[in-house]
Design a protein around this motif. Structure first.
Motif, PDB file in Angstrom:
ATOM      1  N   ASP A 137      -4.613   2.635   7.564  1.00  0.00           N
ATOM      2  CA  ASP A 137      -3.658   3.738   7.508  1.00  0.00           C
ATOM      3  C   ASP A 137      -2.455   3.380   8.389  1.00  0.00           C
ATOM      4  O   ASP A 137      -2.613   2.822   9.463  1.00  0.00           O
ATOM      5  CB  ASP A 137      -4.333   5.006   8.041  1.00  0.00           C
ATOM      6  N   LYS A 138      -1.268   3.656   7.890  1.00  0.00           N
ATOM      7  CA  LYS A 138      -0.048   3.370   8.647  1.00  0.00           C
ATOM      8  C   LYS A 138       0.999   4.345   8.153  1.00  0.00           C
ATOM      9  O   LYS A 138       1.110   4.556   6.942  1.00  0.00           O
ATOM     10  CB  LYS A 138       0.409   1.942   8.309  1.00  0.00           C
ATOM     11  N   ASN A 139       1.770   4.933   9.021  1.00  0.00           N
ATOM     12  CA  ASN A 139       2.850   5.839   8.625  1.00  0.00           C
ATOM     13  C   ASN A 139       2.413   6.903   7.612  1.00  0.00           C
ATOM     14  O   ASN A 139       3.141   7.206   6.676  1.00  0.00           O
ATOM     15  CB  ASN A 139       4.029   5.056   8.020  1.00  0.00           C
ATOM     16  N   PRO A 177       0.811  -1.226   0.000  1.00  0.00           N
ATOM     17  CA  PRO A 177       0.000   0.000   0.000  1.00  0.00           C
ATOM     18  C   PRO A 177       0.840   1.271   0.000  1.00  0.00           C
ATOM     19  O   PRO A 177       0.410   2.290  -0.537  1.00  0.00           O
ATOM     20  CB  PRO A 177      -0.817  -0.095   1.293  1.00  0.00           C
ATOM     21  N   GLU A 178       2.048   1.192   0.579  1.00  0.00           N
ATOM     22  CA  GLU A 178       2.871   2.406   0.634  1.00  0.00           C
ATOM     23  C   GLU A 178       3.382   2.782  -0.765  1.00  0.00           C
ATOM     24  O   GLU A 178       3.545   3.954  -1.064  1.00  0.00           O
ATOM     25  CB  GLU A 178       4.006   2.261   1.659  1.00  0.00           C
ATOM     26  N   LEU A 179       3.574   1.793  -1.641  1.00  0.00           N
ATOM     27  CA  LEU A 179       4.007   2.108  -3.014  1.00  0.00           C
ATOM     28  C   LEU A 179       2.860   2.726  -3.808  1.00  0.00           C
ATOM     29  O   LEU A 179       3.066   3.577  -4.668  1.00  0.00           O
ATOM     30  CB  LEU A 179       4.486   0.850  -3.741  1.00  0.00           C
ATOM     31  N   PHE A 180       1.643   2.269  -3.516  1.00  0.00           N
ATOM     32  CA  PHE A 180       0.462   2.854  -4.162  1.00  0.00           C
ATOM     33  C   PHE A 180       0.316   4.303  -3.692  1.00  0.00           C
ATOM     34  O   PHE A 180       0.242   5.227  -4.510  1.00  0.00           O
ATOM     35  CB  PHE A 180      -0.770   2.023  -3.812  1.00  0.00           C
ATOM     36  N   ALA A 181       0.364   4.494  -2.383  1.00  0.00           N
ATOM     37  CA  ALA A 181       0.220   5.848  -1.809  1.00  0.00           C
ATOM     38  C   ALA A 181       1.302   6.796  -2.322  1.00  0.00           C
ATOM     39  O   ALA A 181       1.044   7.991  -2.537  1.00  0.00           O
ATOM     40  CB  ALA A 181       0.259   5.772  -0.286  1.00  0.00           C
ATOM     41  N   ALA A 182       2.509   6.256  -2.538  1.00  0.00           N
ATOM     42  CA  ALA A 182       3.648   7.093  -2.940  1.00  0.00           C
ATOM     43  C   ALA A 182       3.431   7.794  -4.282  1.00  0.00           C
ATOM     44  O   ALA A 182       4.079   8.802  -4.569  1.00  0.00           O
ATOM     45  CB  ALA A 182       4.922   6.255  -2.998  1.00  0.00           C
TER      46      ALA A 182
END
Ligand code: CLR
Length: 387
Positions: free
Chosen positions: A113-115, A54-59
């Motif tokens: 949600d995280k970080n 998910p963090e790569l998507f959010a990025a």
């Protein structure tokens, strides 16, 4: 040896299954396969592979220039391939035959949600049974990101392998802080399922797929063992700016590597590009009904509960009885609809015969066919995800 990886008692049914593959082309979903190759997971759960990092998507939302964003879309896309195409081998020892979703089957899920990456939600609906078509949406509201797509497969048999042509595409919409939007068209690779003879199928990707948008055309070429790097799961991706995309982004960017591990820049940058050797995050399934977010009877994990349990525990009698019960129930529903002069209508999507984003973005990369159906999301999230 033939059927080396197949339990002895199922070897003859496995050989007749692979022989019959040669004659049924088009849709494998309804074929009966021996128990050892059955997966307890329905195809409606597969769209979750799009967001297991998910963090790569959010990025994607953090990209300050069109070039930064196009690169982060490409990186996120390539980082999904390992999950999409090798995870059954990792979790179950080989590729398996997924459960064939019922018409109207639903799967809801979320990544918390995280970080500061924001909450990401997933909604999936089986919008057609003959042929099987799965539509999905993945949304990270706080980052202004939305992915909407659908999938179908056409299968054929060639030189001992199953060839799967993927039909369908996805459109990623990125809402920029300025209020304007960027849209990316994502097309899907062709698959070859090898290892059938031994009873240990696995996927290799072939040909190429596209990620087009934000002023860039991305082409990803896929090669297996014995081609450009000699390694399985190799790819080479080229990101080319469209005429008029000025600034630093005037040259093409090339990256190369293996999609299930990592890759590096070859041109237009230095050092590592993607890396999926670290852990991923599976989706949290969420019920879409009632005040306590219970799962409704058409929700994947509820609908298939006993079939999945049977398959997981090796109780194939129960699994196949339950599967027949579900299939008969669904047939009855379709009959009842017909007698009442009704047809199934999708709960979450509206089908259109063409897709303007596919057409305009597809033209830039000369993608065939010139258009495809669109399944437009009706924005009706269940209450459990709206929160
Ligand atoms: C579905 C869409 C996902 C990516 C993906 C991964 C694996 C594919 C699956 C899709 C479609 C169904 C599929 C599966 C691998 C095996 C299975 C092609 C494209 C077929 C129907 C089963 C073949 C049976 C053998 C394993 C014996 O984003």
């Amino acid at each position: 040896q033939a059927g080396e990886a197949v339990p002895v008692a199922q070897r003859s049914s496995w050989t007749s299954f692979i022989k019959s593959l040669a004659s049924v082309s088009g849709d494998l979903s309804s074929m009966t396969a021996p128990p050892f190759i059955l997966s307890p997971v329905s195809l409606t759960e597969f769209p979750a592979y799009w967001c297991e990092r998910p963090e790569l998507f959010a990025a994607i939302a953090n990209g300050k220039t069109p070039e930064e964003r196009a690169l982060s879309v490409l990186k996120w896309f390539i980082s999904t391939l390992k999950g999409q195409y090798t995870s059954r081998n990792e979790s179950m020892g080989s590729e398996k035959k997924p459960l064939n979703p019922a018409l109207g089957e639903l799967f809801y899920g979320t990544w918390p949600d995280k970080n500061g990456r924001g909450k990401t939600d997933l909604l999936v609906e089986q919008v057609s049974h003959h042929p099987p078509i799965t539509a999905y949406v993945i949304k990270n509201e706080s980052k202004g990101l939305k992915l909407v797509g659908h999938n179908a497969q056409k299968t054929s048999f060639s030189a001992g392998s199953i060839i799967v042509k993927q039909i369908g595409h996805a459109v990623l919409t990125v809402k920029l802080p300025s209020g304007s939007e960027e849209q990316y068209l994502i097309t899907l690779p062709r698959l070859r399922i090898d290892g059938l003879w031994y009873g240990s199928p696995y996927i290799e990707l072939c040909d190429h797929s596209y990620v087009v948008g934000g002023g860039f055309v991305g082409v990803i070429e896929y090669k297996g063992k014995g081609y450009f790097s000699g390694k399985s799961h190799s790819f080479k991706a080229t990101l080319t700016p469209q005429p008029g995309m000025g600034g630093a982004a005037t040259k093409e960017i090339v990256v190369e590597g293996t999609w299930h591990t990592d890759s590096k820049y070859v041109t237009g940058g230095h050092g590592p590009f993607h890396d999926v050797t670290g852990p991923k995050e599976e989706v949290h399934a969420v019920g879409g009904e009632g005040p306590g977010s219970e799962m409704g009877e058409m929700e994947t994990r509820k609908l298939w509960e006993l079939v999945s349990k049977g398959i997981r525990e090796g109780d194939f009698d129960t699994a196949s009885k339950e599967k027949s019960r579900i299939e008969n129930e669904m047939r009855q529903r379709r009959k009842d609809e017909a007698t009442n002069g009704k047809t199934y209508t999708s709960k979450h999507f509206t089908q259109l015969a063409s897709d303007p984003v596919y057409e305009s973005m597809g033209k830039l990369a000369k993608i065939a066919p010139p258009t495809e159906d669109a399944y437009v999301f009706n924005e009706n999230w269940p209450a459990s995800l709206r929160a």
